[in-house]
Design a protein around this motif. Structure first.
Motif, mmCIF file in Angstrom:
data_model
loop_
_atom_site.group_PDB
_atom_site.id
_atom_site.type_symbol
_atom_site.label_atom_id
_atom_site.label_comp_id
_atom_site.label_asym_id
_atom_site.label_seq_id
_atom_site.Cartn_x
_atom_site.Cartn_y
_atom_site.Cartn_z
ATOM 1 N N MET A 11 52.386 45.210 46.598
ATOM 2 C CA MET A 11 51.650 45.230 45.328
ATOM 3 C C MET A 11 52.591 44.769 44.227
ATOM 4 N N SER A 12 52.176 43.745 43.473
ATOM 5 C CA SER A 12 53.088 43.188 42.494
ATOM 6 C C SER A 12 52.485 43.000 41.107
ATOM 7 N N CYS A 13 51.178 43.073 40.969
ATOM 8 C CA CYS A 13 50.582 42.795 39.664
ATOM 9 C C CYS A 13 49.254 43.522 39.530
ATOM 10 N N ASN A 14 48.613 43.316 38.392
ATOM 11 C CA ASN A 14 47.360 44.021 38.150
ATOM 12 C C ASN A 14 46.259 43.617 39.111
ATOM 13 N N HIS A 15 46.328 42.371 39.607
ATOM 14 C CA HIS A 15 45.347 41.978 40.608
ATOM 15 C C HIS A 15 45.470 42.848 41.848
ATOM 16 N N CYS A 16 46.695 43.108 42.244
ATOM 17 C CA CYS A 16 46.930 43.966 43.409
ATOM 18 C C CYS A 16 46.406 45.375 43.152
ATOM 19 N N VAL A 17 46.636 45.867 41.944
ATOM 20 C CA VAL A 17 46.156 47.205 41.597
ATOM 21 C C VAL A 17 44.646 47.269 41.767
HETATM 22 CU CU LIG Z 1 49.118 41.066 42.582
#
Ligand SMILES: [Cu+2]
Length: 66
Positions: A11-17
């Motif tokens: 998980m690296s960004c808000n999309h992942c969240v």
């Molecule tokens: Cu992401």
């Protein structure tokens, strides 16, 4: 209500969240991601939801549970 914390890699960004929290929700549970800690706090009713299903839903999104 059961609560557990999963360690999730990738998980690296808000999309992942959004992807992870959405997957947890679709599995019938509630998830809150902490990006910095690489964790997902999961709350679920063990009478109706299995933790394995929640984990599978997260993995289906392309993340690894460690
Ligand atoms: Cu992401």
């Amino acid at each position: 209500m059961q609560t557990t914390t999963l360690n999730v890699e990738g998980m690296s960004c808000n999309h992942c969240v959004k992807a992870v929290e959405g997957a947890v929700k679709e599995a019938g549970a509630q998830g809150t991601v902490d990006l910095g800690a690489k964790t997902v706090d999961v709350s679920y009713d063990e009478a109706t939801v299995s933790l394995d299903a929640v984990k599978a839903a997260i993995e289906d999104q392309g993340y690894d549970i460690v």
